[in-house]
Design a protein around this motif. Structure first.
Motif, PDB file in Angstrom:
ATOM      1  N   UNK A  57     -22.103 -23.057 -22.119  1.00  0.00           N
ATOM      2  CA  UNK A  57     -23.496 -23.154 -22.539  1.00  0.00           C
ATOM      3  C   UNK A  57     -24.084 -24.510 -22.168  1.00  0.00           C
ATOM      4  N   UNK A  58     -23.276 -25.551 -22.284  1.00  0.00           N
ATOM      5  CA  UNK A  58     -23.744 -26.878 -21.883  1.00  0.00           C
ATOM      6  C   UNK A  58     -23.993 -26.927 -20.384  1.00  0.00           C
ATOM      7  N   UNK A  59     -23.079 -26.370 -19.607  1.00  0.00           N
ATOM      8  CA  UNK A  59     -23.187 -26.423 -18.148  1.00  0.00           C
ATOM      9  C   UNK A  59     -24.367 -25.624 -17.624  1.00  0.00           C
ATOM     10  N   UNK A  60     -24.815 -24.621 -18.367  1.00  0.00           N
ATOM     11  CA  UNK A  60     -25.970 -23.821 -17.924  1.00  0.00           C
ATOM     12  C   UNK A  60     -27.197 -24.686 -17.700  1.00  0.00           C
ATOM     13  N   UNK A  61     -27.309 -25.764 -18.452  1.00  0.00           N
ATOM     14  CA  UNK A  61     -28.508 -26.608 -18.392  1.00  0.00           C
ATOM     15  C   UNK A  61     -28.375 -27.753 -17.399  1.00  0.00           C
ATOM     16  N   UNK A  62     -27.239 -27.852 -16.753  1.00  0.00           N
ATOM     17  CA  UNK A  62     -27.009 -28.950 -15.802  1.00  0.00           C
ATOM     18  C   UNK A  62     -27.283 -28.447 -14.389  1.00  0.00           C
ATOM     19  N   UNK A  63     -28.517 -28.557 -13.977  1.00  0.00           N
ATOM     20  CA  UNK A  63     -28.889 -28.058 -12.651  1.00  0.00           C
ATOM     21  C   UNK A  63     -30.185 -28.723 -12.198  1.00  0.00           C
ATOM     22  N   UNK A  64     -30.518 -28.508 -10.961  1.00  0.00           N
ATOM     23  CA  UNK A  64     -31.790 -28.989 -10.425  1.00  0.00           C
ATOM     24  C   UNK A  64     -31.931 -30.496 -10.447  1.00  0.00           C
ATOM     25  N   UNK A  65     -33.191 -30.946 -10.546  1.00  0.00           N
ATOM     26  CA  UNK A  65     -33.482 -32.375 -10.500  1.00  0.00           C
ATOM     27  C   UNK A  65     -33.135 -33.095 -11.789  1.00  0.00           C
ATOM     28  N   UNK A  66     -32.667 -32.372 -12.802  1.00  0.00           N
ATOM     29  CA  UNK A  66     -32.270 -33.042 -14.039  1.00  0.00           C
ATOM     30  C   UNK A  66     -31.042 -33.909 -13.813  1.00  0.00           C
TER      31      UNK A  66
END
Length: 452
Positions: A57-66
């Motif tokens: 669930x944490x890794x789902x949000x680690x993407x793109x320009x973030x």
């Protein structure tokens, strides 16, 4: 997301002033990770800590320009497929469930440009592209409208933009998968109108009734249909006279009074907007000042070229929605704006706020603290220099959203923040911990108390 059990940690995770080492320590706790996930940009050290202590669930949000390119590469090479594929699996699941998702996310998850995704083997993916790529070229739109799968064709025809090219109208109006969408917005010939009305489909009739291009003859044909959605759409047409408009609204109002949910929805959620009124000559638009249809008066109030007498009447219209639209004109008087907001508050999801209008008397904001309505009192917090006694007054309010507003305020003091950090409402505590004015020494105390 606010943690109901550890709101200080979730709030601190999204605090823009939180030092890197605070975020790294927060990453070891689930509530801290929940707060960090709401930040726009993440430093490599923080991402590293999230990958070490987090889960899928944490890794789902680690993407793109973030995150940095280096961190994106690290995730792509991660030995755990649950981490490596977390974001792409999330997007693919959304595609399969037909959940709206941005075109940039689709490109990132599938690793291909949108031009290639539009021709992907999966119909669900092609449909997702049609829903997400709003400014696609007409050549791509034509391919999607000709797609062998009906869900793709339906997704391609949902919006007026890019819409349906004239040479495609006949084909689309004959296609059961798309004709209801297309019937809402394309100009119709008399023959096409007759063909559509020949179908015994309630939703299709409602779509046709809301079409802004109908002729007077087409509108006259719709007058006898016993459907509140059709009646309201016809009542908003430029082709009906005042007597007919009043009769149609009276019929629907009577249905609503008798308990009809459909009539309630038709009156309050009908998408057929009378935008044509804005294009009429001024003298014709002025005849709608006394129109019993609130929607027509609301559209009239959105015109900025009305004479002073019209504004006096619209500023005192019996319907609040009309008065609010009228107040958005560039030269709205300060006293009109203040009176309206003081009596009824503002609509926080419509930007800009009325209190942000250039003519709004900003000095009056702090006097709102003494108003009886909590929603009006909340607007006092729009004053970034609200005096401490006023902030303390609002912080003592029974309504959590008022205390939460104080917790977010830039002028909040250390003592007041300390008090709000112990508030019984988790949302208030989260907001206090997320305030950029919170001192680092207090942040470290929060971590120490939590054992981090």
């Amino acid at each position: 997301m606010t943690s109901l059990v550890h709101p200080q940690l979730s709030g601190l995770g999204r605090n823009p002033s939180a030092p890197r080492d605070v975020l790294v320590r927060l990453a070891t706790h689930q509530a801290g990770r929940a707060g960090i996930s709401r930040r726009e940009r993440l430093e490599d050290a923080v991402v590293d800590a999230l990958l070490t202590h987090g889960d899928r669930n944490t890794a789902e949000r680690l993407h793109g320009d973030r995150i940095s390119p280096e961190m994106r590469r690290r995730i792509a090479e991660h030995p755990d497929p649950a981490i490596r594929n977390a974001f792409s699996d999330f997007v693919r699941d959304a595609v399969d469930r037909r959940v709206q998702i941005g075109i940039d996310h689709l490109e990132e998850a599938y690793g291909r440009p949108r031009t290639m995704l539009a021709g992907a083997p999966s119909p669900s993916l092609r449909a997702a592209v049609a829903r997400a790529w709003h400014d696609r070229p007409l050549a791509v739109q034509a391919e999607l409208l000709a797609d062998p799968d009906p869900q793709v064709r339906a997704a391609a025809a949902e919006r007026r933009i890019p819409g349906v090219p004239p040479e495609w109208r006949e084909r689309c109006l004959a296609d059961p998968a798309v004709r209801t969408h297309v019937a809402r917005y394309v100009p119709l010939t008399p023959e096409q109108f007759a063909e559509l009305m020949g179908h015994d489909e309630e939703e299709l009739r409602q779509a046709v009734a809301g079409n802004p291009h109908l002729s007077a003859e087409m509108v006259a044909h719709l007058l006898g249909i016993d459907d509140p959605h059709v009646r309201v759409a016809v009542a908003r047409s430029r082709h009906v006279d005042a007597e007919t408009r009043e009769r149609l609204y009276a019929l629907v109002e009577a249905e609503r009074a008798a308990g009809s949910i459909e009539a309630e929805v038709a009156l309050n959620w009908n998408p057929a907007e009378p935008d044509w009124l804005r294009e009429d000559p001024l003298d014709e638009r002025m005849t709608y000042l006394d129109c019993p249809c609130t929607t027509l008066r609301r559209v009239l109030a959105s015109c900025h070229d009305l004479p002073e007498e019209a504004w006096r009447r619209l500023d005192n219209d019996p319907e609040l929605a009309v008065r609010r639209v009228a107040a958005r004109r560039p030269d709205a008087p300060p006293e009109v704006l203040e009176r309206l907001v003081r009596a009824h508050g503002d609509v926080l999801h419509v930007r800009p706020l009325l209190v942000d209008h250039p003519n709004f008397p900003r000095a009056a904001l702090r006097t709102f603290v003494d108003e009886p309505s909590p929603h009006v009192r909340h607007l006092a917090l729009q004053d970034p220099e609200l005096p401490l006694p006023r902030l303390q007054q609002l912080a003592a309010a029974a309504e959590p959203f008022l205390r939460c507003g104080v917790a977010c305020h830039p002028a909040v003091t250390d003592a007041l923040l300390e008090r709000l950090l112990g508030d019984p409402d988790p949302q208030v505590v989260d907001a206090a911990a997320a305030n950029a004015a919170l001192r680092p020494t207090r942040m470290y105390r929060i971590l120490t108390t939590a054992g981090l």
